[in-house]
Motif scaffolding. Structure first.
Motif, PDB file in Angstrom:
ATOM      1  N   TYR A 138       0.832  -1.196   0.000  1.00  0.00           N
ATOM      2  CA  TYR A 138       0.000   0.000   0.000  1.00  0.00           C
ATOM      3  C   TYR A 138       0.872   1.255   0.000  1.00  0.00           C
ATOM      4  CZ  TYR A 138      -3.066   3.697   1.764  1.00  0.00           C
ATOM      5  OH  TYR A 138      -3.744   4.878   1.922  1.00  0.00           O
ATOM      6  N   ASP A 290      -3.326   3.218 -18.345  1.00  0.00           N
ATOM      7  CA  ASP A 290      -1.963   3.363 -17.880  1.00  0.00           C
ATOM      8  C   ASP A 290      -0.998   2.471 -18.662  1.00  0.00           C
ATOM      9  OD1 ASP A 290      -2.277   0.770 -16.933  1.00  0.00           O
ATOM     10  OD2 ASP A 290      -2.171   1.280 -14.815  1.00  0.00           O
ATOM     11  N   THR A 319      -2.295   9.962  -9.392  1.00  0.00           N
ATOM     12  CA  THR A 319      -3.614   9.540  -8.898  1.00  0.00           C
ATOM     13  C   THR A 319      -3.450   8.531  -7.774  1.00  0.00           C
ATOM     14  OG1 THR A 319      -4.570   9.891 -11.094  1.00  0.00           O
ATOM     15  CG2 THR A 319      -5.809   8.513  -9.570  1.00  0.00           C
ATOM     16  N   TRP A 320      -2.547   7.563  -7.960  1.00  0.00           N
ATOM     17  CA  TRP A 320      -2.271   6.568  -6.902  1.00  0.00           C
ATOM     18  C   TRP A 320      -1.760   7.268  -5.644  1.00  0.00           C
ATOM     19  CZ3 TRP A 320       2.522   5.526  -4.649  1.00  0.00           C
ATOM     20  CH2 TRP A 320       2.546   4.428  -3.785  1.00  0.00           C
ATOM     21  N   THR A 323      -4.057   9.322  -2.856  1.00  0.00           N
ATOM     22  CA  THR A 323      -4.839   8.678  -1.807  1.00  0.00           C
ATOM     23  C   THR A 323      -3.967   8.202  -0.649  1.00  0.00           C
ATOM     24  OG1 THR A 323      -4.650   6.498  -2.871  1.00  0.00           O
ATOM     25  CG2 THR A 323      -6.524   7.894  -3.502  1.00  0.00           C
ATOM     26  N   ARG A 324      -2.687   8.625  -0.642  1.00  0.00           N
ATOM     27  CA  ARG A 324      -1.734   8.164   0.364  1.00  0.00           C
ATOM     28  C   ARG A 324      -0.991   9.337   0.974  1.00  0.00           C
ATOM     29  NH1 ARG A 324      -3.076   4.354  -2.967  1.00  0.00           N
ATOM     30  NH2 ARG A 324      -2.772   2.149  -2.473  1.00  0.00           N
ATOM     31  N   ARG A 333       7.230   2.306  -5.789  1.00  0.00           N
ATOM     32  CA  ARG A 333       6.155   2.141  -6.758  1.00  0.00           C
ATOM     33  C   ARG A 333       5.970   3.402  -7.597  1.00  0.00           C
ATOM     34  NH1 ARG A 333       1.412  -1.226  -6.992  1.00  0.00           N
ATOM     35  NH2 ARG A 333      -0.115  -0.352  -8.431  1.00  0.00           N
ATOM     36  N   TYR A 334       5.970   4.565  -6.945  1.00  0.00           N
ATOM     37  CA  TYR A 334       5.790   5.825  -7.664  1.00  0.00           C
ATOM     38  C   TYR A 334       6.921   6.020  -8.666  1.00  0.00           C
ATOM     39  CZ  TYR A 334       4.916  10.779  -8.511  1.00  0.00           C
ATOM     40  OH  TYR A 334       4.655  11.983  -9.117  1.00  0.00           O
TER      41      TYR A 334
END
Length: 590
Positions: A138, A290, A319-320, A323-324, A333-334
């Protein structure tokens, strides 16, 4: 629509069952949350509130925590998670299981601190390793999550395999296909989509359909193919192998069995899509964000020997991250997400995007300007006809007409800032006793927005329509006196230009929007609407009050907005620009 083959239902049932089983094994808490969001809010909210009414005030059972999450009762969820953290040292197998599930729900809800506290209190073992890995995943620590699971051994092997395969995709893996050149037919365009009408009504699906219609009307021959397993994987078990909407064909890739991992499913999708391409013989393959969708489209284009067009519709890494917590933008991940998108854009024969704000990061990624084409969100069909007055539109929709209505048509997600709109209308209420708020659409934020309206004392003035039929969307735009785009200031909202305010301008409605770069491309302050500071309900209320007090300004701004959109933002103009760009791309690849 084409008839369903006799074998489709049992085949689709197998695919659906496989998908459900995999999600239940890999992340049951998140799966339950996603399922609840696909059900009508009126149903899930009622069930969740009933559970909470009968629950003990200090209950931290998984069912009660999930109910608080689904009902959008954030304060209650946070309070119960705090109780679970306080009780973490309590011994016993049942207490340990409750803590683990509380941690899983905290992860699914994005509650980082209680999740970490509950994980820290969990005893060692495979169950803890899976929860730790999901928390790392996450947060964007993909390698750490895989290492955690692989160290746990066989009990965590299934989840480790899934995450390892996804990490491979983020790290540079791409589908491999043999060279299978076919004689291309001029004008044929193979579109590779994530989702589509009639099963998904998002802005993405609406844009796709508008592009396809406009290309057909321009004389091209488009065919759309959606991702592997769609729409069965989103619950449409009765799905056909193809849907025809307004004369546009959407082909589905629905095999009898899905490959076991995301990486293998992308390879499977590429092979099935190549079969479609060999029969269709396109002159260009056009994929959208994507990158997981894009690498499949690219592999097929290269195999067929035709140009690959990549359409960047959003900054999905942002966008991912939106939310964090802020540190997500420094995560593995980014970084990998951004790198894969940049690589795909550089490898494309043509990059299509929505506006100037989105063009800048594409240029920064190293794409030459002459390979970038702007096709902004635009209008066609119903929005080209003269709009009705608000009163006439409300009469057709059966809406009250005892005062002005302000609101929006949108996906109901946090970064849209609709909580600020609720608060702004509450601030207006004392001086505008007849004003109503209307929010059209559905999404994860809907339960919390409904509760916020009740808490602010405007529950009786707030209209939540849920998702509405596509053919009636224009009427809802026209039922508003003022259209509002109260987006939060996030990396994604600064560059991505939404479709709905363009449709509102075409409907001759003034738009009040957050003052962000992407929205400045749509709204000209003082001419077609008002720009206000983002995340400032007082300023938003002030902008709305100024327009509500001046019917002449609303009419002038509405007329100016409609004139601008019909002159500069039509799908027909976009189709012409794309057709010319396709020809240039074909010239450089032959």
């Amino acid at each position: 629509m084409s008839p369903r083959a006799p074998s489709a239902l049992p085949r689709n049932a197998v695919v659906a069952a496989t998908t459900i089983t995999r999600h239940l094994r890999e992340d049951p808490a998140l799966f339950a949350l996603l399922v609840s969001r696909r059900l009508p809010v009126a149903v899930t909210g009622r069930v969740a509130r009933r559970i909470l009414r009968h629950a003990a005030p200090e209950s931290t059972s998984p069912v009660v925590l999930a109910a608080a999450l689904v009902a959008g009762q954030d304060a209650d969820l946070d309070r119960r998670l705090a109780v679970a953290v306080e009780a973490a040292p309590r011994p016993g197998r049942r207490a340990r299981t409750t803590r683990r599930w509380a941690a899983e729900i905290a992860i699914a809800a994005g509650r980082v601190e209680p999740a970490e506290a509950l994980i820290a209190a969990a005893p060692p073992g495979a169950a803890r390793a899976r929860t730790v890995a999901r928390h790392q995943w996450y947060a964007g620590d993909m390698t750490g999550a895989v290492a955690q699971l692989e160290a746990a051994g066989r009990p965590a092997a299934r989840l480790a395999t899934r995450m390892r395969a996804e990490l491979d995709v983020f790290s540079g893996w791409t589908p491999t296909l043999p060279e299978r050149p076919a004689v291309a037919v001029d004008g044929r365009v193979l579109h590779v989509l994530i989702n589509s009408l009639p099963h998904t009504g998002s802005g993405y699906a609406q844009r796709s359909h508008s592009i396809l219609l406009a290309q057909r009307d321009h004389g091209l021959d488009p065919l759309a193919v959606t991702r592997l397993g769609y729409p069965v994987q989103v619950g449409r078990v009765l799905a056909r192998d193809a849907d025809v909407v307004d004369g546009i064909t959407y082909r589905r890739l629905l095999p009898a069995r899905l490959a076991p991992t995301g990486r293998d499913r992308l390879q499977q999708q590429a092979e099935l899509l190549l079969d479609v391409g060999r029969r269709f013989r396109p002159s260009v393959v056009h994929g959208t964000t994507d990158f997981t969708n894009g690498i499949v489209a690219r592999a097929v284009a290269r195999s067929l020997g035709v140009p690959f067009v990549y359409e960047v519709r959003g900054q999905l890494a942002d966008t991912w991250a939106s939310t964090r917590p802020a540190e997500a933008r420094a995560s593995e991940r980014y970084r990998l997400f951004q790198a894969r998108e940049a690589d795909l854009m550089r490898s494309a024969d043509l990059v299509v995007t929505l506006g100037r704000a989105m063009r800048d990061p594409i240029l920064a990624a190293g794409v030459p300007e002459d390979r970038i084409v702007l096709t902004p969100n635009a209008v066609g069909e119903a929005y080209l006809a003269p709009p009705l007055t608000p009163a006439a539109a409300r009469e057709r929709l059966g809406l009250p007409d005892d005062g002005p209505i302000v609101g929006t048509v949108s996906s109901l997600v946090d970064y849209e800032g609709l909580d600020d709109l609720v608060h702004a209308v509450a601030l207006l209420a004392p001086s505008h006793p007849t004003v109503r708020l209307m929010i059209v659409g559905s999404g994860a934020a809907e339960p919390a927005l409904r509760r916020a309206a009740e808490a602010a004392g405007i529950g009786d003035r707030a209209i939540f329509t849920g998702r509405v039929p596509r053919e009636r969307a224009a009427l809802y735009h026209q039922a508003l006196d003022v259209f509002v785009v109260p987006r939060k200031d996030r990396a994604v909202t600064r560059v991505v230009t939404p479709l709905k305010p363009v449709e509102a301008l075409a409907s001759a409605r003034p738009v009040v929007a957050s003052d962000l770069p992407a929205l400045r491309e749509i709204v000209e302050d003082g001419v077609t609407g008002r720009l206000v500071p983002p995340e400032d309900p007082d300023a938003l209320a002030g902008g709305l009050a100024a327009l509500l007090a001046d019917a002449g300004s609303r009419e002038r701004m509405g007329a100016a907005g409609r004139d601008h959109v019909l002159t500069h933002r039509t799908w027909a103009a976009n189709a012409a620009a794309l057709a010319a760009a396709y020809e240039r791309a074909r010239g450089t690849t032959t």
